[in-house]
Design an enzyme around this catalytic site. Structure first.
Site, PDB file in Angstrom:
ATOM      1  CG  HIS A   1      -3.532 -15.372  -4.620  1.00 51.63           C
ATOM      2  ND1 HIS A   1      -3.904 -14.577  -3.569  1.00 51.63           N
ATOM      3  CD2 HIS A   1      -3.925 -16.628  -4.285  1.00 51.63           C
ATOM      4  CE1 HIS A   1      -4.507 -15.311  -2.642  1.00 51.63           C
ATOM      5  NE2 HIS A   1      -4.528 -16.559  -3.054  1.00 51.63           N
TER       6      HIS A   1
ATOM      7  CB  THR B   1      -1.001   0.024   1.177  1.00 51.37           C
ATOM      8  OG1 THR B   1      -0.300  -0.216   2.392  1.00 51.37           O
ATOM      9  CG2 THR B   1      -2.090  -1.019   1.012  1.00 51.37           C
TER      10      THR B   1
ATOM     11  CB  CYS C   1      -4.505 -22.002 -29.370  1.00 51.19           C
ATOM     12  SG  CYS C   1      -5.051 -21.624 -27.696  1.00 51.19           S
TER      13      CYS C   1
ATOM     14  CB  CYS D   1      -4.559 -17.552 -27.400  1.00 52.08           C
ATOM     15  SG  CYS D   1      -3.037 -18.420 -27.801  1.00 52.08           S
TER      16      CYS D   1
ATOM     17  CB  ILE E   1       4.014  -2.964   6.686  1.00 52.66           C
ATOM     18  CG1 ILE E   1       2.853  -3.865   7.075  1.00 52.66           C
ATOM     19  CG2 ILE E   1       5.154  -3.775   6.066  1.00 52.66           C
ATOM     20  CD1 ILE E   1       2.016  -4.336   5.905  1.00 52.66           C
TER      21      ILE E   1
ATOM     22  CB  SER F   1      -7.175  -9.370   5.609  1.00 54.01           C
ATOM     23  OG  SER F   1      -7.356 -10.063   4.393  1.00 54.01           O
TER      24      SER F   1
HETATM   25  P1  NAD Z   1      -6.096  -7.715   1.936  1.00 56.27           P
HETATM   26  O1  NAD Z   1      -6.379  -6.529   1.113  1.00 56.27           O
HETATM   27  O2  NAD Z   1      -7.181  -8.648   2.259  1.00 56.27           O
HETATM   28  O3  NAD Z   1      -5.447  -7.266   3.314  1.00 56.27           O
HETATM   29  C1  NAD Z   1      -4.427  -6.336   3.410  1.00 56.27           C
HETATM   30  C2  NAD Z   1      -4.135  -6.177   4.888  1.00 56.27           C
HETATM   31  O4  NAD Z   1      -3.009  -5.330   5.042  1.00 56.27           O
HETATM   32  C3  NAD Z   1      -5.282  -5.561   5.656  1.00 56.27           C
HETATM   33  O5  NAD Z   1      -5.580  -6.431   6.733  1.00 56.27           O
HETATM   34  C4  NAD Z   1      -4.750  -4.201   6.135  1.00 56.27           C
HETATM   35  O6  NAD Z   1      -5.144  -3.931   7.459  1.00 56.27           O
HETATM   36  C5  NAD Z   1      -3.261  -4.396   6.072  1.00 56.27           C
HETATM   37  N1  NAD Z   1      -2.510  -3.180   5.699  1.00 56.27           N
HETATM   38  C6  NAD Z   1      -2.665  -2.430   4.585  1.00 56.27           C
HETATM   39  N2  NAD Z   1      -1.726  -1.457   4.517  1.00 56.27           N
HETATM   40  C7  NAD Z   1      -0.966  -1.591   5.649  1.00 56.27           C
HETATM   41  C8  NAD Z   1       0.142  -0.890   6.171  1.00 56.27           C
HETATM   42  N3  NAD Z   1       0.701   0.149   5.513  1.00 56.27           N
HETATM   43  N4  NAD Z   1       0.650  -1.294   7.361  1.00 56.27           N
HETATM   44  C9  NAD Z   1       0.098  -2.330   8.046  1.00 56.27           C
HETATM   45  N5  NAD Z   1      -0.946  -3.050   7.588  1.00 56.27           N
HETATM   46  C10 NAD Z   1      -1.477  -2.693   6.409  1.00 56.27           C
HETATM   47  O7  NAD Z   1      -4.895  -8.476   1.245  1.00 56.27           O
HETATM   48  P2  NAD Z   1      -4.543  -9.985   1.215  1.00 56.27           P
HETATM   49  O8  NAD Z   1      -4.825 -10.665   2.499  1.00 56.27           O
HETATM   50  O9  NAD Z   1      -3.214 -10.035   0.645  1.00 56.27           O
HETATM   51  O10 NAD Z   1      -5.580 -10.673   0.197  1.00 56.27           O
HETATM   52  C11 NAD Z   1      -6.174 -10.051  -0.863  1.00 56.27           C
HETATM   53  C12 NAD Z   1      -5.923 -10.701  -2.195  1.00 56.27           C
HETATM   54  O11 NAD Z   1      -5.918  -9.665  -3.135  1.00 56.27           O
HETATM   55  C13 NAD Z   1      -4.612 -11.369  -2.345  1.00 56.27           C
HETATM   56  O12 NAD Z   1      -4.883 -12.671  -2.663  1.00 56.27           O
HETATM   57  C14 NAD Z   1      -3.886 -10.725  -3.526  1.00 56.27           C
HETATM   58  O13 NAD Z   1      -3.715 -11.669  -4.536  1.00 56.27           O
HETATM   59  C15 NAD Z   1      -4.836  -9.704  -4.039  1.00 56.27           C
HETATM   60  N6  NAD Z   1      -4.288  -8.325  -4.088  1.00 56.27           N
HETATM   61  C16 NAD Z   1      -2.976  -8.124  -4.366  1.00 56.27           C
HETATM   62  C17 NAD Z   1      -2.455  -6.831  -4.422  1.00 56.27           C
HETATM   63  C18 NAD Z   1      -0.989  -6.657  -4.726  1.00 56.27           C
HETATM   64  O14 NAD Z   1      -0.402  -7.507  -5.394  1.00 56.27           O
HETATM   65  N7  NAD Z   1      -0.362  -5.591  -4.259  1.00 56.27           N
HETATM   66  C19 NAD Z   1      -3.276  -5.735  -4.171  1.00 56.27           C
HETATM   67  C20 NAD Z   1      -4.643  -5.967  -3.900  1.00 56.27           C
HETATM   68  C21 NAD Z   1      -5.131  -7.271  -3.855  1.00 56.27           C
HETATM   69 ZN    ZN Z   2      -3.415 -20.383 -26.656  1.00 54.80          ZN
END
Ligand code: NAD
Ligand code: ZN
Length: 253
Positions: free
Chosen positions: A126, A33, A162, A160, A243, A201
């Site tokens: 994922h 984030t 194919c 694609c 974080i 989360s």
């Molecule tokens: P989520 O969005 O469910 O949870 C993110 C968690 O991080 C939340 O609980 C929030 O409280 C915490 N958070 C956010 N910013 C923070 C910070 N600066 N400091 C501390 N805590 C912080 O994400 P998830 O559990 O990873 O699952 C969501 C799914 O969405 C994943 O499977 C992923 O594939 C996909 N996703 C990926 C991205 C990416 O690649 N950056 C972005 C969005 C969603």
């Molecule tokens: Zn193909």
């Protein structure tokens, strides 16, 4: 144990890291984030704007495939501009120091690779949104190619050669988890003595099962998340802080 404040958390975390012989980080959207990529579940996160498109809906209609690609291209500037944050850099420091042989991530943003961790040492549960694949023949497509075709077709998703559908190389809701990644993640989880769950989360299954598995296998469990999670009671240390602030001090230059 929930650390009472950031400096107490840092002291405990430093001890756990020093004592560990093998750290396995497990990361979620929260680590990215601060890099300008919104997560799903924070207030104002992607979830509140668009419900994700489930896999069967993507397969069932051209309209949904068009919409999936429209949303992806709308995010492109954020993904393209994003650079690894303090969390990514700290985990890359553990990796370089030989403390952490590999990392498990739910993220699809390629930022762990960009932080210097070898792609083969990153287990992506994922998938990855920075390229695309044909769902039938697995041919790889670059997003720039897909975008050009998308525009040329009047904003329709191209297929694609194919005949298969082209989708970002991510795992959508309702799509099968990649078996090799799942198996590697399980092996790493069972081998480590410190499992570091960062910015997830911990509600998306089966990925959320890994912290539980680590704990059952005797590893210490640390959860870094600014919000409470369902597994906080189980954790040896809960760092309920930003974080970047929590992991930044672990960056080794
Ligand atoms: P989520 O969005 O469910 O949870 C993110 C968690 O991080 C939340 O609980 C929030 O409280 C915490 N958070 C956010 N910013 C923070 C910070 N600066 N400091 C501390 N805590 C912080 O994400 P998830 O559990 O990873 O699952 C969501 C799914 O969405 C994943 O499977 C992923 O594939 C996909 N996703 C990926 C991205 C990416 O690649 N950056 C972005 C969005 C969603
Ligand atoms: Zn193909």
């Amino acid at each position: 144990m929930i650390a009472s404040d950031l400096s107490t958390a840092l002291l405990h975390l430093r001890d756990l890291v020093d004592d560990a012989s093998m750290i396995v980080p497990f990361t979620g959207a929260g680590i990215s984030t601060e890099c300008g990529i919104p997560d799903f579940r924070s207030p104002g996160g992607l979830w509140t704007k668009n419900q994700p498109i489930p896999f069967d809906a993507f397969m069932a209609s051209q309209e949904m495939r068009d919409e999936a690609w429209r949303r992806r291209f709308a995010m492109e500037e954020s993904f393209a501009r994003a650079r690894p944050g303090r969390g990514h850099q700290a985990l890359a420091s553990f990796y370089r120091a030989g403390k952490s042989p590999a990392l498990i991530t739910q993220n699809i943003d390629n930022l762990h690779q960009a932080s210097g961790i070898r792609g083969s040492d990153i287990v992506e549960l994922h998938g990855n949104t920075t390229y695309a694949v044909c769902l039938d023949c697995a041919k790889r497509y670059e997003l720039s190619w897909v975008r050009e075709k998308f525009e040329a077709l009047g904003q329709h998703a191209p297929d694609c050669d194919c005949g298969g559908y082209i989708k970002t190389a991510t795992v959508s809701f309702g799509q099968a988890m990649p078996p090799e990644a799942m198996q590697r993640a399980e092996e790493l989880t069972k081998r480590c003595d410190l499992f570091l769950a960062v910015g997830s989360s911990l509600v998306v299954w089966p990925a959320a099962g890994f912290p539980l598995m680590a704990k059952r296998n005797g590893a210490a469990l640390v959860i870094v998340n600014r919000e409470p999670t369902e597994f906080d009671d189980l954790a040896d240390l809960v760092v309920r802080n930003d974080i970047g602030d929590a992991l930044g001090p672990f960056i080794a230059h």
